[in-house]
Design a protein around this motif. Structure first.
Motif, PDB file in Angstrom:
ATOM      1  N   LEU A 170     -49.939  17.775 141.284  1.00 37.79           N
ATOM      2  CA  LEU A 170     -50.658  19.160 140.704  1.00 37.79           C
ATOM      3  C   LEU A 170     -51.806  18.833 139.822  1.00 37.79           C
ATOM      4  O   LEU A 170     -52.777  19.364 139.894  1.00 37.79           O
ATOM      5  CB  LEU A 170     -49.511  19.701 139.706  1.00 37.79           C
ATOM      6  N   CYS A 171     -51.793  17.741 138.941  1.00 36.72           N
ATOM      7  CA  CYS A 171     -52.980  17.465 138.189  1.00 36.72           C
ATOM      8  C   CYS A 171     -54.069  16.901 139.121  1.00 36.72           C
ATOM      9  O   CYS A 171     -55.223  17.330 138.788  1.00 36.72           O
ATOM     10  CB  CYS A 171     -52.597  15.906 137.176  1.00 36.72           C
ATOM     11  N   LEU A 202     -50.215  25.949 133.749  1.00 41.38           N
ATOM     12  CA  LEU A 202     -51.751  25.744 133.725  1.00 41.38           C
ATOM     13  C   LEU A 202     -52.231  26.518 132.555  1.00 41.38           C
ATOM     14  O   LEU A 202     -52.078  27.755 132.533  1.00 41.38           O
ATOM     15  CB  LEU A 202     -52.378  26.317 135.018  1.00 41.38           C
ATOM     16  N   VAL A 215     -52.437  20.837 132.393  1.00 39.14           N
ATOM     17  CA  VAL A 215     -50.977  21.058 132.973  1.00 39.14           C
ATOM     18  C   VAL A 215     -49.983  20.487 131.941  1.00 39.14           C
ATOM     19  O   VAL A 215     -50.169  19.798 131.178  1.00 39.14           O
ATOM     20  CB  VAL A 215     -51.006  20.082 134.346  1.00 39.14           C
ATOM     21  N   VAL A 216     -49.128  21.608 131.477  1.00 36.44           N
ATOM     22  CA  VAL A 216     -48.167  21.483 130.471  1.00 36.44           C
ATOM     23  C   VAL A 216     -46.824  21.471 131.276  1.00 36.44           C
ATOM     24  O   VAL A 216     -46.594  22.292 132.072  1.00 36.44           O
ATOM     25  CB  VAL A 216     -48.152  22.521 129.335  1.00 36.44           C
ATOM     26  N   ALA A 217     -45.886  20.599 130.853  1.00 36.60           N
ATOM     27  CA  ALA A 217     -44.540  20.576 131.350  1.00 36.60           C
ATOM     28  C   ALA A 217     -43.673  20.976 130.487  1.00 36.60           C
ATOM     29  O   ALA A 217     -43.601  20.787 129.338  1.00 36.60           O
ATOM     30  CB  ALA A 217     -44.282  19.038 131.870  1.00 36.60           C
ATOM     31  N   GLU A 258     -39.936  15.986 139.866  1.00 34.16           N
ATOM     32  CA  GLU A 258     -40.971  16.644 138.922  1.00 34.16           C
ATOM     33  C   GLU A 258     -42.210  16.098 138.713  1.00 34.16           C
ATOM     34  O   GLU A 258     -43.178  16.419 138.628  1.00 34.16           O
ATOM     35  CB  GLU A 258     -40.381  17.326 137.800  1.00 34.16           C
ATOM     36  N   ASP A 284     -41.251  25.145 134.626  1.00 38.78           N
ATOM     37  CA  ASP A 284     -41.574  23.674 134.907  1.00 38.78           C
ATOM     38  C   ASP A 284     -42.914  23.347 134.399  1.00 38.78           C
ATOM     39  O   ASP A 284     -43.018  22.074 133.732  1.00 38.78           O
ATOM     40  CB  ASP A 284     -41.211  23.252 136.355  1.00 38.78           C
ATOM     41  N   PHE A 285     -44.121  23.920 134.960  1.00 40.64           N
ATOM     42  CA  PHE A 285     -45.229  23.571 134.445  1.00 40.64           C
ATOM     43  C   PHE A 285     -45.942  24.819 134.220  1.00 40.64           C
ATOM     44  O   PHE A 285     -45.732  25.912 134.960  1.00 40.64           O
ATOM     45  CB  PHE A 285     -45.826  22.924 135.751  1.00 40.64           C
ATOM     46  N   PHE A 309     -45.967  16.645 139.335  1.00 45.60           N
ATOM     47  CA  PHE A 309     -46.822  16.601 138.450  1.00 45.60           C
ATOM     48  C   PHE A 309     -48.301  15.945 138.913  1.00 45.60           C
ATOM     49  O   PHE A 309     -49.144  16.306 138.566  1.00 45.60           O
ATOM     50  CB  PHE A 309     -46.207  16.001 137.223  1.00 45.60           C
ATOM     51  N   VAL A 360     -39.521  15.199 132.482  1.00 35.41           N
ATOM     52  CA  VAL A 360     -39.262  15.860 133.648  1.00 35.41           C
ATOM     53  C   VAL A 360     -38.410  14.727 134.528  1.00 35.41           C
ATOM     54  O   VAL A 360     -38.501  13.444 134.133  1.00 35.41           O
ATOM     55  CB  VAL A 360     -40.681  15.938 134.390  1.00 35.41           C
ATOM     56  N   GLU A 389     -43.132  26.996 139.039  1.00 28.35           N
ATOM     57  CA  GLU A 389     -41.672  26.651 139.094  1.00 28.35           C
ATOM     58  C   GLU A 389     -41.430  25.593 140.326  1.00 28.35           C
ATOM     59  O   GLU A 389     -41.832  26.059 141.493  1.00 28.35           O
ATOM     60  CB  GLU A 389     -40.731  27.620 139.109  1.00 28.35           C
TER      61      GLU A 389
END
Length: 166
Positions: free
Chosen positions: A55-56, A100, A65-67, A48, A97-98, A52, A44, A113
């Protein structure tokens, strides 16, 4: 008139020896071809990565969370679809982008996104409209988040919960 065979024989042997030496040299002396790749520093961008981390924080232990997930790994073209390969090509080189995912099953729950200023370009608008429609056709929710200087984990969580409640 062509020269007799016995006059050509030394030349044929010499050419044969040269060819054998050339093949052996090529096989043993030539280094293996170097592939034209280099490792990316990160999956990323810095922007990003900042998102991230928030987001986590927002999802905690509720989702994994997968990128940088290929769209083709999230959705599939239905078997028997006319122009199957053309539709496959439309999703093959695009990334989300990510994502869940459920912690235990890795079931896909939500696509995310992060939209920077490039998403204002005509080509990106068309790409985004296609991605939106493709994910919608599969009932995979998509959260679009505008790039910002900072992200509030509580607001991110509220947006996620709102989409996943539907």
């Amino acid at each position: 008139m062509s020269p007799p065979f016995d006059e050509l024989l030394p030349w044929i042997i010499l050419i044969g020896i040269v060819l054998v030496v050339f093949v052996i040299a090529k096989f043993f002396l030539v280094e293996e071809e170097v592939l034209p790749y280099k490792k990316r520093e990160s999956l990323v961008t810095k922007t990003e990565l900042a998102f991230f981390h928030r987001l986590c924080e927002a999802v905690g232990d509720d989702w994994h969370v997968v990128a940088m997930v290929r769209l083709a790994d999230l959705i599939r073209v239905k078997k028997g679809t006319a122009s199957f390969q053309a539709w496959q090509n439309k999703i093959h080189a695009k990334h989300i982008d990510f994502v869940l995912c459920d912690w235990e099953t890795l079931n896909i729950e939500l696509a995310i996104e992060l939209d920077d200023s490039s998403h204002q370009r005509k080509d990106r608008i068309e790409r985004d409209e296609f991605v939106d429609a493709a994910l919608d056709s599969c009932q995979l929710p998509l959260l679009r988040v505008p790039v910002a200087d900072g992200y509030n984990p509580k607001k991110l969580r509220a947006a996620i919960d709102n989409l996943l409640e539907d």
